[in-house]
Every structure is written in C-alpha cells, then in structure tokens.
Motif scaffolding. Structure first.
Motif, mmCIF file in Angstrom:
data_model
loop_
_atom_site.group_PDB
_atom_site.id
_atom_site.type_symbol
_atom_site.label_atom_id
_atom_site.label_comp_id
_atom_site.label_asym_id
_atom_site.label_seq_id
_atom_site.Cartn_x
_atom_site.Cartn_y
_atom_site.Cartn_z
ATOM 1 N N LEU A 112 0.857 -1.032 -0.278
ATOM 2 C CA LEU A 112 -0.177 -0.314 0.080
ATOM 3 C C LEU A 112 0.887 1.402 -0.124
ATOM 4 O O LEU A 112 0.601 2.304 -0.422
ATOM 5 C CB LEU A 112 -1.055 -0.625 0.862
ATOM 6 C CG LEU A 112 -2.107 -1.051 1.346
ATOM 7 C CD1 LEU A 112 -2.899 -1.154 1.937
ATOM 8 C CD2 LEU A 112 -2.914 -0.450 -0.034
ATOM 9 N N LYS A 113 1.308 1.033 0.935
ATOM 10 C CA LYS A 113 2.984 2.836 0.671
ATOM 11 C C LYS A 113 3.433 2.284 -0.333
ATOM 12 O O LYS A 113 3.701 3.163 -1.449
ATOM 13 C CB LYS A 113 3.714 1.966 1.709
ATOM 14 C CG LYS A 113 3.697 2.311 3.692
ATOM 15 C CD LYS A 113 4.816 1.865 4.392
ATOM 16 C CE LYS A 113 4.465 2.838 5.663
ATOM 17 N NZ LYS A 113 5.982 1.988 6.382
ATOM 18 N N GLU A 114 3.979 1.288 -1.301
ATOM 19 C CA GLU A 114 4.803 1.675 -3.162
ATOM 20 C C GLU A 114 3.110 2.281 -4.167
ATOM 21 O O GLU A 114 3.616 2.881 -4.230
ATOM 22 C CB GLU A 114 4.657 0.174 -3.072
ATOM 23 C CG GLU A 114 5.887 0.224 -4.309
ATOM 24 C CD GLU A 114 6.855 1.040 -4.640
ATOM 25 O OE1 GLU A 114 7.138 1.392 -5.327
ATOM 26 O OE2 GLU A 114 7.852 1.086 -3.096
ATOM 27 N N TRP A 115 1.281 1.337 -3.375
ATOM 28 C CA TRP A 115 1.071 1.962 -4.436
ATOM 29 C C TRP A 115 0.675 3.793 -3.602
ATOM 30 O O TRP A 115 0.934 4.406 -5.482
ATOM 31 C CB TRP A 115 -0.490 1.184 -4.325
ATOM 32 C CG TRP A 115 -1.112 1.938 -4.825
ATOM 33 C CD1 TRP A 115 -1.682 1.760 -5.837
ATOM 34 C CD2 TRP A 115 -2.240 2.540 -4.045
ATOM 35 N NE1 TRP A 115 -2.941 2.580 -6.294
ATOM 36 C CE2 TRP A 115 -3.302 2.484 -4.980
ATOM 37 C CE3 TRP A 115 -2.663 3.389 -2.763
ATOM 38 C CZ2 TRP A 115 -4.689 3.801 -4.811
ATOM 39 C CZ3 TRP A 115 -3.981 3.979 -2.931
ATOM 40 C CH2 TRP A 115 -4.585 3.803 -3.847
ATOM 41 N N ALA A 116 1.011 4.191 -2.730
ATOM 42 C CA ALA A 116 0.749 5.816 -2.568
ATOM 43 C C ALA A 116 1.874 6.428 -3.131
ATOM 44 O O ALA A 116 1.421 7.785 -3.563
ATOM 45 C CB ALA A 116 0.511 6.032 -0.956
ATOM 46 N N LYS A 117 3.033 5.780 -3.103
ATOM 47 C CA LYS A 117 4.066 6.790 -4.142
ATOM 48 C C LYS A 117 4.097 6.969 -4.887
ATOM 49 O O LYS A 117 3.866 7.579 -5.846
ATOM 50 C CB LYS A 117 5.248 5.822 -3.422
ATOM 51 C CG LYS A 117 6.359 6.697 -3.599
ATOM 52 C CD LYS A 117 8.054 5.972 -3.811
ATOM 53 C CE LYS A 117 8.439 4.928 -1.581
ATOM 54 N NZ LYS A 117 9.408 4.729 -1.641
ATOM 55 N N LYS A 174 3.673 10.716 -7.055
ATOM 56 C CA LYS A 174 3.979 10.714 -8.490
ATOM 57 C C LYS A 174 2.620 11.022 -9.649
ATOM 58 O O LYS A 174 4.180 11.947 -10.209
ATOM 59 C CB LYS A 174 5.605 9.646 -8.839
ATOM 60 C CG LYS A 174 5.984 9.329 -7.721
ATOM 61 C CD LYS A 174 7.603 8.511 -8.247
ATOM 62 C CE LYS A 174 8.558 8.025 -7.165
ATOM 63 N NZ LYS A 174 9.656 6.806 -7.519
ATOM 64 N N GLN A 175 2.420 10.223 -9.964
ATOM 65 C CA GLN A 175 1.208 10.165 -10.743
ATOM 66 C C GLN A 175 0.983 11.721 -11.086
ATOM 67 O O GLN A 175 0.680 12.440 -12.288
ATOM 68 C CB GLN A 175 0.178 9.182 -10.833
ATOM 69 C CG GLN A 175 -0.392 9.191 -11.838
ATOM 70 C CD GLN A 175 0.869 9.590 -13.319
ATOM 71 O OE1 GLN A 175 1.233 7.912 -13.751
ATOM 72 N NE2 GLN A 175 -0.496 9.481 -14.835
ATOM 73 N N GLY A 176 0.176 11.702 -9.711
ATOM 74 C CA GLY A 176 -0.943 13.483 -9.310
ATOM 75 C C GLY A 176 0.766 14.721 -9.905
ATOM 76 O O GLY A 176 0.008 15.498 -10.203
ATOM 77 N N MET A 177 1.640 14.295 -9.410
ATOM 78 C CA MET A 177 2.807 15.652 -9.359
ATOM 79 C C MET A 177 3.176 15.349 -10.908
ATOM 80 O O MET A 177 2.865 16.526 -11.907
ATOM 81 C CB MET A 177 3.740 15.763 -8.875
ATOM 82 C CG MET A 177 3.983 15.417 -7.410
ATOM 83 S SD MET A 177 5.281 14.507 -6.631
ATOM 84 C CE MET A 177 6.343 16.177 -7.129
ATOM 85 N N LYS A 178 2.702 14.609 -12.545
ATOM 86 C CA LYS A 178 3.337 14.278 -13.303
ATOM 87 C C LYS A 178 1.959 14.949 -14.326
ATOM 88 O O LYS A 178 2.120 15.872 -15.093
ATOM 89 C CB LYS A 178 3.029 13.483 -13.788
ATOM 90 C CG LYS A 178 4.646 12.604 -14.062
ATOM 91 C CD LYS A 178 4.958 10.803 -14.569
ATOM 92 C CE LYS A 178 6.291 10.326 -14.221
ATOM 93 N NZ LYS A 178 6.402 9.355 -14.037
#
Length: 334
Positions: free
Chosen positions: A318-323, A327-331
């Motif tokens: 879940l931590k990896e998914w949230a990360k 990142k996707q949101g920043m792009k």
C-alpha cells in the motif's frame, strides 16, 4: 386483623402445622426490600403454577413492626403472583424475628434465585452485612467499605440459616460460631457465604452510591460493572449531569473514561464541559476497521507466511501504491 385458620400448603391437602391463612391485603413488603417484583414472564409462569397447584411454599412473615398486618420476610413474588391469579388469601408462617434476623432471612431466601440483578445484589449485600455487624456487636456502617480497614477488626458471628422443608415449613435456626467463621471479618464471612470475593462484595456495595438512573443502566447491561463502580465516586449532582450527557449524546464511558471522571471528581475539577470532552473521545473499539476475509487474499501469500508477515506485506504494498499515486499526481499537475 382478620381471623387466621390452619391450612394445607399443597393441593394434596397435607396438613402443615403452624401454617395459617392470611389475607393478601394484610401483607406489606419488607422495608427497603432490594429485590424487584415485576409482572414479567417469570412471574407469569409462577402465576400459572399457583392457579393450578396453589401456593405450595408458604410465605414467611412477621408482625408488622411499623403498623398493622404482617411484613413479608420471604415470598414477595409468590404474593404478587397469587394476587395476579385472583387469590385473596395465601399460606404464611408467622415468626417472631428481630430486624437483623429478618434481614438475613429475607436476603438469603432471595439470593437462591437463578437471576439476580446487580442493583439487587448491591443493596442485599449491604443490608446483610449491616445485620451481620449488628450481630457481632459492631456498630459501624457500610459507607466506608472501600476504605482500608484495621487488620485486627474481627467479628465473631452467630450464623443464622433459613431452611425451607418439603412440607412448606420454614425454620430459622442458629448454627453457632464455627471454626470457619470465628475470627473472620464480616465482609469475609459474607463473601464465603455467597461465593463472591471480598473485592467483588465491596464493588457491589459501592454501587449503592449510584443514582437510580445509572443503576438501571447497569441492570440493563448498558454499562459495565467496573465502570459503574468508578462512576459511583462522583457526587450526586455530577452523576445527574453525566446521565443527561450520556442520554443526549448516546454514549457510555468505558472503564478508562469512568476512572478519569472519578479522579477529576475527587480533585474537585470536574464540570460538565470536561464530561463532554471525555465522553466525546473516540474509543479504540469505535474506530473504523477494514476487515478482509482470509479466503479472499490468502492464496496470494506464501504458505509459510504468518499473520504478522501478511499484514506487513499488505502495508508495504500500500505504501508503494500511494507513492506511485503521488508521483502520478505530480506529473498530471505539470
């Protein structure tokens, strides 16, 4: 008083010497009787039995020390069921008992019931303990039972027992002082008699300090016994304020919250705002939890994975998914 006639205690007309017929209107409840008599299913069943067989076990009564008629020592439920069934008379055994003997006989006969409410135990234990102390010629009350006592405070008890015979006859007898009772403190002796620990006896007696509304909540299992004991240390005014908050907010203090309320009351810093603040806290068992059936996800784990390892892996993924989402949101924002 109306005339009394010797009567039979069963439908088979077997003579029971000493048992008399007493009009129900001449009977009054025992003073401060702690056991509730309600027209519920249990009493309805007793009523049906009395309609079919009569009152098989006579009431135990004494001359009313506060007025006319008789005071019931044992048989409040039988009297109410007989009245409900339309009877005007009930069999009774009249005995000369002083107040302490009457209390002991009354409490002992009722403690034999299968279901006893916490409030009933509370006042019954308190009354019986006071009677035992009177017998032991100790004049102290039970108001300070929760406080430390001197180690050499002992009483020598003359034990009374109420025995109900098969023919309906009731005997109050003094069994004397035994090695088991000699030297015991009165609350220790009571604990031995009723099968409770001394600490539990003290907790029940402490409940007599509660206002009736909170005590009713305990009887209805809306609040835990230990929490109720803690709340009994609040002043009467504080208890009424707390009850109003509980009713309005539909929330019940757990033991930790009740203990904090108690300590704040003892420190004289408890007010209605602090009560609201404590009761509005989210308890651990009120926090929302996500539960996933093991059969849905168990096949994705190695066979030797423990529950702790499964939890750790889920958290890591879940931590990896949230990360990745961040990142996707920043792009997307560029």
């Amino acid at each position: 008083m109306s005339g009394k006639t010797e009567m039979c205690s069963s439908a088979k007309n077997e003579l029971s010497v000493g048992i008399v017929q007493v009009k129900i209107q001449e009977l009054c409840s025992f003073k401060r009787h702690p056991f509730k008599v309600e027209r519920n299913q249990e009493l309805f069943e007793l009523r049906r039995s009395i309609e079919a067989e009569g009152v098989l076990v006579p009431l135990l009564v004494r001359q009313n020390p506060y007025g006319k008629g008789y005071e019931i020592i044992s048989g409040h439920r039988r009297k109410e069921a007989a009245l409900w069934a339309g009877f005007t008379d009930v069999p009774a055994l009249i005995r000369e008992l002083n107040n302490d003997q009457a209390v002991i006989a009354m409490v002992d006969s009722n403690l034999q019931r299968e279901r006893i409410l916490p409030s009933e135990k509370a006042f019954a234990y308190k009354m019986r303990l006071e009677a035992m102390k009177h017998q032991g010629r100790i004049g102290s009350s039970t108001s300070d039972l929760m406080e430390p006592k001197s180690l050499n405070e002992h009483v020598e008890l003359s034990v009374l027992e109420a025995e109900v015979h098969r023919n309906g006859k009731i005997t109050i007898k003094k069994t004397g002082t035994t090695r088991e009772t000699k030297g015991l403190r009165s609350n220790e002796e009571l604990a031995r008699m009723v099968g409770e620990s001394v600490s539990q006896i003290k907790r029940y007696i402490r409940l007599t300090k509660l206002i009736s509304k909170i005590l009713d909540m305990l009887d209805k299992e809306q609040i835990a016994l230990r929490s109720a004991v803690e709340l009994s240390f609040l002043t009467e005014d504080e208890q009424y304020e707390l009850y109003a908050i509980m009713e309005f907010e539909q929330c019940i203090p757990d033991f930790s919250q009740a203990n904090r309320l108690k300590r704040m009351s003892q420190q004289q810093c408890l007010d209605i705002d602090k009560m609201y603040e404590i009761l509005q806290e989210v308890k651990p068992n009120q926090k929302e939890q996500v539960k996933i059936p093991l059969e849905r996800i168990g096949r994705y784990f190695p066979e030797n994975f423990t529950p702790a390892q499964q939890t750790a892996l889920i958290e890591s993924l879940l931590k990896e998914w949230a990360k990745k989402k961040r990142k996707q949101g920043m792009k997307d924002g560029k």
